[in-house]
Design a protein around this motif. Sequence first.
Motif, short mmCIF file in Angstrom:
data_model
loop_
_atom_site.label_atom_id
_atom_site.label_comp_id
_atom_site.label_asym_id
_atom_site.label_seq_id
_atom_site.Cartn_x
_atom_site.Cartn_y
_atom_site.Cartn_z
N ALA A 1 0.83 -1.21 0.00
CA ALA A 1 0.00 0.00 0.00
C ALA A 1 0.86 1.25 0.00
O ALA A 1 0.57 2.22 -0.72
CB ALA A 1 -0.92 -0.01 1.21
N TYR A 2 1.93 1.25 0.79
CA TYR A 2 2.83 2.40 0.81
C TYR A 2 3.56 2.54 -0.52
O TYR A 2 3.88 3.65 -0.95
CB TYR A 2 3.84 2.27 1.95
N ALA A 3 3.86 1.42 -1.17
CA ALA A 3 4.48 1.49 -2.50
C ALA A 3 3.55 2.20 -3.48
O ALA A 3 4.00 2.99 -4.32
CB ALA A 3 4.81 0.08 -2.99
N TYR A 4 2.25 1.92 -3.37
CA TYR A 4 1.27 2.62 -4.21
C TYR A 4 1.30 4.11 -3.92
O TYR A 4 1.28 4.95 -4.84
CB TYR A 4 -0.11 2.02 -3.94
N MET A 5 1.36 4.47 -2.64
CA MET A 5 1.41 5.89 -2.29
C MET A 5 2.68 6.54 -2.81
O MET A 5 2.65 7.65 -3.37
CB MET A 5 1.33 6.05 -0.76
N TRP A 6 3.82 5.85 -2.66
CA TRP A 6 5.08 6.44 -3.11
C TRP A 6 5.15 6.52 -4.64
O TRP A 6 5.73 7.46 -5.19
CB TRP A 6 6.27 5.68 -2.53
N ALA A 7 4.55 5.58 -5.33
CA ALA A 7 4.50 5.68 -6.79
C ALA A 7 3.68 6.89 -7.21
O ALA A 7 4.05 7.62 -8.15
CB ALA A 7 3.91 4.40 -7.38
N ARG A 8 2.58 7.14 -6.52
CA ARG A 8 1.75 8.31 -6.83
C ARG A 8 2.50 9.60 -6.50
O ARG A 8 2.46 10.56 -7.28
CB ARG A 8 0.43 8.24 -6.06
N MET A 9 3.16 9.63 -5.37
CA MET A 9 3.90 10.84 -5.01
C MET A 9 5.07 11.07 -5.95
O MET A 9 5.36 12.22 -6.33
CB MET A 9 4.39 10.74 -3.56
N ALA A 10 5.74 9.99 -6.35
CA ALA A 10 6.88 10.13 -7.26
C ALA A 10 6.44 10.64 -8.62
O ALA A 10 7.14 11.44 -9.26
CB ALA A 10 7.59 8.79 -7.40
N ALA A 11 5.26 10.21 -9.07
CA ALA A 11 4.75 10.68 -10.36
C ALA A 11 4.52 12.18 -10.34
O ALA A 11 4.87 12.90 -11.30
CB ALA A 11 3.46 9.94 -10.71
N VAL A 12 3.96 12.68 -9.26
CA VAL A 12 3.73 14.12 -9.13
C VAL A 12 5.05 14.87 -9.02
O VAL A 12 5.26 15.91 -9.65
CB VAL A 12 2.84 14.42 -7.91
N ALA A 13 5.96 14.33 -8.23
CA ALA A 13 7.25 14.98 -8.04
C ALA A 13 8.05 15.06 -9.33
O ALA A 13 8.69 16.08 -9.63
CB ALA A 13 8.05 14.25 -6.95
N GLU A 14 8.03 13.99 -10.10
CA GLU A 14 8.76 13.96 -11.38
C GLU A 14 8.21 15.01 -12.34
O GLU A 14 8.95 15.69 -13.04
CB GLU A 14 8.66 12.57 -11.99
N ALA A 15 6.89 15.16 -12.34
CA ALA A 15 6.26 16.10 -13.26
C ALA A 15 6.52 17.56 -12.88
O ALA A 15 6.46 18.45 -13.75
CB ALA A 15 4.75 15.84 -13.32
N ASN A 16 6.81 17.80 -11.60
CA ASN A 16 6.95 19.18 -11.12
C ASN A 16 8.34 19.52 -10.61
O ASN A 16 8.55 20.59 -10.05
CB ASN A 16 5.93 19.43 -10.00
N ARG A 17 9.29 18.65 -10.84
CA ARG A 17 10.62 18.81 -10.26
C ARG A 17 11.27 20.14 -10.61
O ARG A 17 11.92 20.77 -9.78
CB ARG A 17 11.51 17.65 -10.71
N ALA A 18 11.08 20.58 -11.81
CA ALA A 18 11.72 21.83 -12.26
C ALA A 18 11.22 23.04 -11.48
O ALA A 18 11.92 24.05 -11.38
CB ALA A 18 11.49 22.03 -13.75
N ASP A 19 10.04 22.95 -10.92
CA ASP A 19 9.46 24.09 -10.20
C ASP A 19 10.05 24.27 -8.80
O ASP A 19 10.05 25.38 -8.26
CB ASP A 19 7.95 23.92 -10.08
N ASP A 20 10.52 23.17 -8.19
CA ASP A 20 11.04 23.25 -6.83
C ASP A 20 11.92 22.03 -6.60
O ASP A 20 11.50 21.01 -6.06
CB ASP A 20 9.88 23.28 -5.82
#
Length: 590
Positions: A527-546
């Motif tokens: 379940a935490y792997a699912y959460m971290w995959a979701r968080m990583a997807a958002v982070a990868e898409a927005n990395r340049a901003d912060d």
Amino acid sequence: MPEYNAPLRDLRFVLHEVFDAPALWARLPALAETVDGDTADAILEEAAKVTGSLIAPLNRSGDEEGAQWVAGEVRTPAGFKQAYATYIEGGWVGLSGNPAYGGMGMPKMLAVQFEEMLYAAGSSFALYSALSSGACLAIDAHASEELKSTYLPEMYAGRWAGSMCLTEAHAGTDLGIIRTKAEPQADGSYRISGSKIFITGGEQDLTENIIHLVLAKLPGAPAGPKGISLFLVPKVLVNGDGILGARNAVSCGSIEHKMGIKASSTCVINFDGASGYLIGEANKGLAAMFTMMNYERLSIGIQGIGCAEASYQAAAAYARDRLQSRAATGKVAPDKAADPIIVHADVRRMLLSMKAMTEGGRAFACYVGQQLDLSKFSTDAEERQQAEALVALLTPLAKAFFTDIGLESCVHGQQVFGGHGYIREWGQEQLVRDVRIAQIYEGTNGIQALDLLGRKVVANGGAGLRQFAAEVRHFAHQHETPYGSELVTALERLEGVSGWLLEQAKTDANAVGAASVEYLHLFGYVAYAYMWARMAAVAEANRADDEAFYGGKLATAAFYFARLLPRSLSLEASIRAGSAPLYGLDAEQF
């Protein structure tokens, strides 16, 4: 004295970016006019102030003084009464309560984030209102209109508190053997007689009244759980005009002297022919009480996250400042006598484990909150049904996994401090003591594991698990995430073990009990792997901003998948060993 600062940036990241809560609220009519993103942010900002500046400063002094019992009365530690008065002015007890009776009507996704702050600031203080919120939920769901209109407004306002009276000296998990009796009276009320133990907040000096929800048995009731009814029993009787009247026949016989949460009163409550009122149907009280218990189980799970966050904050700050030895790669701080201990691999292992598991838990708590909001507010019957199924599946997982990992994290935080972690002034030993109870009360974690595997997976042939797995697999296939393949592999491990256990349970009566705890942990890591995959997807898409924030998220995700998720391999091996190794000794050989 350690300080607590609510992790607002991370809370907003989960709420707004990972789950896009404002968009969800906008499409749910019951929430669309109540809350939006700006409202949520304002509530979180105010909650951070209340928990950080009002409650957290009382945590250590409250632990040292503790709750005091004198001649049947309980005195909370110095500062608690004043802080509680300020706390209820903000309406925090009724944050997610029914607006029809004075609650604020906020969604659970927001409430879980507030609860994390509250437990992080002070678990003992948090418990006084947490039980009230749960009691309100049960009353709102099952009581008569007369009881709701009489009691809920005062409870949401925080002027009256709530308690949950289940356990008796001889009856803990097995509530079917309780002895508390309820005798019907001519006026429609009941005389409640019996004694309950381990009653959190059963007596205190913070509120004008305490509303006890009591499990008892009517004359001639069926034996076992099917003969339990639920009653509302006020400490002080309420007159027909809503004004407090005479003291009810309810008394506090003593309070417990505990390992932790010492500022929270844990009481023996005696009912000596007290006046009570039936909630819901006769002999169906356990189902009604479970409305409150399931709320409390998620809340107590969040206690594990809150304590872990408080421990992490202190440990990370200490590790950046404490100078000991040099880094393996050479001097990092050549102008100082030694390097800060955060350069050392083992310290980083502990801090990253705390960070990864706490942030994973924070996201999963919000996810469970999302399902609760959908099950309550969605206008789509199928969506409500699916959300209800996920809530049933995930509640025992959240309660047990959050708190097992919460203790592990607090021990890591204490270890980072070394000898200073064992000393009272740094606060880490209190966090270890306070979080320990969360694995025990509201249903021990072993019972939660049995519930998850036995009732929520095996009993229905894995239907709820298949629903969750379909969602996870769909995400992995439809979204760009650095960890999609690792997530699917972990999910397949969980599915494979689940299928194997379904077969084992057909021929081995001990299969479920033998595997349940390891199974719950395996499920938790997936379940935490699912959460971290979701968080990583958002982070990868927005990395340049912060880069600092999103880059940190991605590094933490990498640690989770590389160093923590592999624990699922050993859990699988342990489960597949079967029940036989547990029964190799006779009772006399232990």
